[in-house]
Motif scaffolding. Structure first.
Motif, PDB file in Angstrom:
ATOM      1  N   SER A  44      19.697  87.358  65.686  1.00 48.24           N
ATOM      2  CA  SER A  44      19.023  86.588  66.661  1.00 48.24           C
ATOM      3  C   SER A  44      18.672  85.060  66.151  1.00 48.24           C
ATOM      4  O   SER A  44      19.122  84.103  67.071  1.00 48.24           O
ATOM      5  N   GLN A  45      18.222  85.053  65.143  1.00 46.81           N
ATOM      6  CA  GLN A  45      17.920  83.681  64.456  1.00 46.81           C
ATOM      7  C   GLN A  45      18.992  82.831  64.217  1.00 46.81           C
ATOM      8  O   GLN A  45      19.222  81.573  64.347  1.00 46.81           O
ATOM      9  N   LEU A  46      20.017  83.490  63.803  1.00 50.09           N
ATOM     10  CA  LEU A  46      21.337  82.840  63.358  1.00 50.09           C
ATOM     11  C   LEU A  46      21.859  82.502  64.696  1.00 50.09           C
ATOM     12  O   LEU A  46      22.375  81.398  64.656  1.00 50.09           O
ATOM     13  N   ARG A  47      21.967  83.201  65.576  1.00 52.06           N
ATOM     14  CA  ARG A  47      22.503  82.686  66.935  1.00 52.06           C
ATOM     15  C   ARG A  47      21.734  81.674  67.417  1.00 52.06           C
ATOM     16  O   ARG A  47      22.475  80.567  67.987  1.00 52.06           O
ATOM     17  N   ASN A  48      20.495  81.389  67.144  1.00 56.94           N
ATOM     18  CA  ASN A  48      19.618  80.266  67.793  1.00 56.94           C
ATOM     19  C   ASN A  48      20.202  79.065  66.906  1.00 56.94           C
ATOM     20  O   ASN A  48      20.115  77.874  67.480  1.00 56.94           O
ATOM     21  N   LYS A  49      20.349  79.062  65.653  1.00 55.29           N
ATOM     22  CA  LYS A  49      20.627  77.929  64.747  1.00 55.29           C
ATOM     23  C   LYS A  49      22.089  77.670  65.265  1.00 55.29           C
ATOM     24  O   LYS A  49      22.342  76.407  65.222  1.00 55.29           O
ATOM     25  N   ILE A  50      22.976  78.465  65.629  1.00 57.29           N
ATOM     26  CA  ILE A  50      24.329  78.013  66.145  1.00 57.29           C
ATOM     27  C   ILE A  50      24.041  77.318  67.130  1.00 57.29           C
ATOM     28  O   ILE A  50      24.775  76.100  67.418  1.00 57.29           O
ATOM     29  N   ARG A  51      23.336  77.777  68.388  1.00 55.08           N
ATOM     30  CA  ARG A  51      23.290  77.000  69.460  1.00 55.08           C
ATOM     31  C   ARG A  51      22.544  75.768  69.343  1.00 55.08           C
ATOM     32  O   ARG A  51      22.933  74.945  70.136  1.00 55.08           O
ATOM     33  N   LYS A  52      21.565  75.673  68.373  1.00 54.70           N
ATOM     34  CA  LYS A  52      20.905  74.351  68.409  1.00 54.70           C
ATOM     35  C   LYS A  52      21.959  73.395  67.837  1.00 54.70           C
ATOM     36  O   LYS A  52      21.696  72.018  68.013  1.00 54.70           O
ATOM     37  N   GLN A  53      22.994  73.481  67.109  1.00 51.52           N
ATOM     38  CA  GLN A  53      23.953  72.802  66.667  1.00 51.52           C
ATOM     39  C   GLN A  53      24.872  72.323  67.830  1.00 51.52           C
ATOM     40  O   GLN A  53      25.584  71.391  67.398  1.00 51.52           O
ATOM     41  N   GLY A  54      25.011  73.011  68.676  1.00 51.63           N
ATOM     42  CA  GLY A  54      25.691  72.322  70.114  1.00 51.63           C
ATOM     43  C   GLY A  54      27.190  72.640  69.773  1.00 51.63           C
ATOM     44  O   GLY A  54      28.102  72.042  70.637  1.00 51.63           O
TER      45      GLY A  54
ATOM     46  N   LYS B 136      30.807  75.261  69.439  1.00 50.51           N
ATOM     47  CA  LYS B 136      31.050  76.518  69.799  1.00 50.51           C
ATOM     48  C   LYS B 136      31.734  77.300  68.640  1.00 50.51           C
ATOM     49  O   LYS B 136      32.726  77.353  68.091  1.00 50.51           O
ATOM     50  N   ILE B 137      30.648  77.969  67.888  1.00 47.10           N
ATOM     51  CA  ILE B 137      30.857  78.885  66.589  1.00 47.10           C
ATOM     52  C   ILE B 137      30.768  80.078  67.123  1.00 47.10           C
ATOM     53  O   ILE B 137      29.672  80.633  67.632  1.00 47.10           O
ATOM     54  N   GLN B 138      31.729  80.986  67.096  1.00 43.30           N
ATOM     55  CA  GLN B 138      31.549  82.746  67.404  1.00 43.30           C
ATOM     56  C   GLN B 138      30.917  83.142  66.451  1.00 43.30           C
ATOM     57  O   GLN B 138      30.909  82.782  65.160  1.00 43.30           O
ATOM     58  N   LEU B 139      29.862  84.121  66.757  1.00 43.02           N
ATOM     59  CA  LEU B 139      29.190  84.905  65.713  1.00 43.02           C
ATOM     60  C   LEU B 139      29.686  86.335  66.289  1.00 43.02           C
ATOM     61  O   LEU B 139      29.691  87.101  67.383  1.00 43.02           O
ATOM     62  N   SER B 140      30.180  87.023  65.024  1.00 42.90           N
ATOM     63  CA  SER B 140      30.544  88.502  65.220  1.00 42.90           C
ATOM     64  C   SER B 140      29.984  89.240  63.954  1.00 42.90           C
ATOM     65  O   SER B 140      29.283  88.855  62.886  1.00 42.90           O
ATOM     66  N   ALA B 141      30.192  90.847  63.998  1.00 42.80           N
ATOM     67  CA  ALA B 141      29.580  91.498  62.900  1.00 42.80           C
ATOM     68  C   ALA B 141      30.251  92.652  62.633  1.00 42.80           C
ATOM     69  O   ALA B 141      30.952  93.228  63.790  1.00 42.80           O
TER      70      ALA B 141
ATOM     71  N   LEU C  94      24.751  92.751  71.492  1.00 44.01           N
ATOM     72  CA  LEU C  94      25.844  92.170  72.394  1.00 44.01           C
ATOM     73  C   LEU C  94      25.373  91.941  73.813  1.00 44.01           C
ATOM     74  O   LEU C  94      25.753  91.063  74.590  1.00 44.01           O
ATOM     75  N   GLN C  95      24.613  92.836  74.223  1.00 45.12           N
ATOM     76  CA  GLN C  95      23.805  92.659  75.620  1.00 45.12           C
ATOM     77  C   GLN C  95      23.120  91.406  75.822  1.00 45.12           C
ATOM     78  O   GLN C  95      22.935  90.614  76.770  1.00 45.12           O
ATOM     79  N   LYS C  96      22.395  90.993  74.600  1.00 46.68           N
ATOM     80  CA  LYS C  96      21.535  89.822  74.537  1.00 46.68           C
ATOM     81  C   LYS C  96      22.153  88.538  74.174  1.00 46.68           C
ATOM     82  O   LYS C  96      21.548  87.662  73.955  1.00 46.68           O
ATOM     83  N   ASP C  97      23.793  88.731  74.207  1.00 46.38           N
ATOM     84  CA  ASP C  97      24.412  87.739  73.677  1.00 46.38           C
ATOM     85  C   ASP C  97      24.237  87.096  72.119  1.00 46.38           C
ATOM     86  O   ASP C  97      24.247  85.970  71.854  1.00 46.38           O
ATOM     87  N   TYR C  98      23.377  87.924  71.314  1.00 46.96           N
ATOM     88  CA  TYR C  98      23.210  87.627  70.066  1.00 46.96           C
ATOM     89  C   TYR C  98      24.853  87.464  69.280  1.00 46.96           C
ATOM     90  O   TYR C  98      24.874  86.544  68.503  1.00 46.96           O
ATOM     91  N   LEU C  99      25.467  88.330  69.701  1.00 49.70           N
ATOM     92  CA  LEU C  99      27.043  88.391  69.001  1.00 49.70           C
ATOM     93  C   LEU C  99      28.042  87.987  70.261  1.00 49.70           C
ATOM     94  O   LEU C  99      27.746  88.368  71.287  1.00 49.70           O
TER      95      LEU C  99
END
Length: 167
Positions: A95-105, A107-112, A133-138
């Motif tokens: 979740s924190q990694l997703r937030n860091k990506i979003r703060k950069q503004g 379009k970096i995809q996150l997968s696992a 997936l449900q919370k859009d972290y990935l």
């Protein structure tokens, strides 16, 4: 030797590394390979045990070293608390990694890479990838359905197919 995803210093370090990569490189995506525990009997370092004991009032190691003295119902409740604690640590990291990506503004995809059986992924490896997936972290998950045994492969495939609600 593995890093402990529940250790606060490990999370800070990993997020610092990800932040640097996100900031200084033109990325299309980040893929998390091995964003899980080695197994269900992993992560009994003193810091993590101390965090858990402060929150729940008992040392989780006693559940696995024969030191627990309680009834079966209470034992299972405590196992569930330990599993949830471990899951929360990895979910927090994702979740924190997703937030860091979003703060950069950008379009970096996150997968696992994830274990294919969602129940086993959560209870054994600490991966609650359905929630991710449900919370859009990935953006997407890659089930690691690797086996030569066709029965096991098809079983895992059926578990994944039951998740059509994610579409």
């Amino acid at each position: 030797i593995y890093l402990s995803p529940a250790h606060p210093e490990v999370q800070v370090h990993l997020l610092d590394v990800f932040s640097e990569v996100i900031q200084y490189y033109n990325l299309d995506g980040i893929h998390l390979d091995y964003v899980r525990y080695q197994d269900s009997n992993y992560d009994f370092n003193l810091v993590v045990r101390g965090k858990f004991q402060k929150r729940f009032g008992f040392d989780p190691l006693t559940l696995f070293d024969g030191g627990y003295e309680g009834d079966e119902y209470d034992f299972q409740q405590k196992i569930n608390e330990w599993q949830n604690f471990r899951n929360e640590a990895i979910t927090n990291l994702v979740s924190q990694l997703r937030n860091k990506i979003r703060k950069q503004g950008r379009k970096i995809q996150l997968s696992a890479a994830v274990k294919p059986d969602p129940h086993e992924a959560m209870t054994r490896f600490g991966q609650d990838w359905i929630e991710w997936l449900q919370k859009d972290y990935l953006d997407f998950a890659i089930p690691m359905n690797y086996t030569k045994d066709m029965l096991h492969f098809n079983y895992a495939l059926q578990k994944i197919r039951q998740l059509e609600l994610l579409d």
